[in-house]
Enzyme design. Sequence first.
Site, PDB file in Angstrom:
ATOM      1  N   ASP A   1       0.838  -1.194   0.000  1.00  0.00           N
ATOM      2  CA  ASP A   1       0.000   0.000   0.000  1.00  0.00           C
ATOM      3  C   ASP A   1       0.879   1.252   0.000  1.00  0.00           C
ATOM      4  OD1 ASP A   1      -2.687   1.231   0.374  1.00  0.00           O
ATOM      5  OD2 ASP A   1      -1.824   1.914   2.268  1.00  0.00           O
TER       6      ASP A   1
ATOM      7  N   GLU B   1      14.612 -14.344   0.771  1.00  0.00           N
ATOM      8  CA  GLU B   1      14.789 -15.482   1.682  1.00  0.00           C
ATOM      9  C   GLU B   1      13.711 -16.548   1.466  1.00  0.00           C
ATOM     10  OE1 GLU B   1      14.728 -13.962   5.648  1.00  0.00           O
ATOM     11  OE2 GLU B   1      16.123 -12.322   5.186  1.00  0.00           O
TER      12      GLU B   1
END
Length: 556
Positions: free
Chosen positions: A226, A277
């Site tokens: 956002d 990751e």
Amino acid sequence: MPPEPTTVKGPPAPHRSQARGGSLQRAEWWREAVFYQVYIRSFADGNGDGVGDLAGLRARLGYLRDLGVDALWITPFYPSPMADHGYDVADPRDVEPVFGDLAGFDALLAEAHALGIRVTIDLVPNHSSHDHEWFQAALAAAPGSPERARYLFRDGRGPDGSEPPNNWPSVFGGPAWTRVPDGQWYLHIFAPEQPDLDFANPEVVADLEETMRFWLDRGVDGFRIDVAHGMAKPDGLPDMVPMEDTGLLDDHGPGDHRFDQDGVHVVHRRIRSVLEEYPGRMAVGEVWVSDDQRLARYLRPDELQLAFNFKLLTAEWTPAALRDAVVHSLAAVAGTHAPACWVLSNHDRPRHVTRYGGGELGSRRARAAALLQLALPGVAYLYNGDELGMPDVDLPDAALQDPIWFRSGGRERGRDACRIPVPWSGTEPPYGFSSGSATWLPMPEGWAELTAEAQAVQPASIQSLYRTALALRASSPAFAGAELEWLPAPDGCLAFRRPGGLVCLLNLSGAAVPLPEGRVMLASGPLENGTVPVDTAVWAEHQGVVPGQESAGPVR
């Protein structure tokens, strides 16, 4: 009745993961995915309180699988006082009881994955709720304290500090500053209940990373960021070019210090480092930046995988405006690893049925726009109800809930009109959205033919058009390739070809035009004696050079 589409029936709708040899583990599954935005309050109510929730969404996963979408984007479902209906987050690592609980979210995620649907969720980093424990601690602490350093507290201007620290307006109307009892002011680019966080503070960045890992460890496939062009403010918070805000998040240009500051890219590199990751995870940014080169900066190899380009959403229904939107959207991603990301509607803007004229005219144009969007190379985002042809609804003043309505003193009606609950079945409100009688925003009479149930059995419905279009997009080799080649077309028309052989022609002229060469795959409305009527789009499959025509050149 809506017009009968011309179709060549294809195979049942496979997911792109099946049709193109991928899987849920395919590293870049998102490059040509179709995402479906679930505005959680308005999608489906599972407990009868009139508000959409995770249980309601879970019960409708089969519908979304059958529609043929690849992934969901779920708007915020976190604990919140709902000053901005969830975008004021009090705890980013839990579920608001109105929407369910963590166990319900985990069940939703598992069932979606079992159906081959990926799940992405909203991340709201720019600000927190004023009910967040950090902000409550800041209010209780003294000026200059570590608690206040997580936000943007400043002394006021003037002899007694009674004037805001600068002239920045709130997107929702009024000043972007609110004064607290001890005399300091805090910054809120949106509502006062949404204080901006200070991303120059390492503690703020570390907390965002912890939130990301919380959801990634649960198995989410990515995030929609956002206000992704926020999160960085210039040193000293200087005055900006004076401007009146319109209640819309938009690009106001280089004089607007609230957004698109260079420091925001530091934050996106941190976000990307966490995503790296977790193989196969992604992020798309809400980036209201109209300059192609500046938008491309968000798509550098160590930043976002995708960024919304809102040019198609904001374009007028004219050949020049739509072509310009496509050209600039492709130019913005040229030279980056990212594909273009196409949007026609979302929870912040009028629905395109309404933008394109409303009624039968708007519906006919919306059908054509759907084929335009889904023919373009890259990623498509659908907003819940697009596939039903939902229009905006003119609500009475007493029903409005958007903070824009209140902050503007009633001058701007806000975004409620495009957030009406989805009609599922039946002939009267609430049309199967809820087992209760009242919905959080009122649903109008006269939507019996608009419901998902009614449209499912109508071959001419816009829902049937979307299902067929998504099935073809997933299965046909005609959609292969990331480039787009413009073709000569009659005046008032757009025509382009994809490397795999798909030709899309959109007629915006004042008269019917000849069909493009090739086998007709799908049309947004009935074809007339081998011609394409006004406000109609058609897909054709053609291999090789179009006879008698020279290419208008590739566009990337």
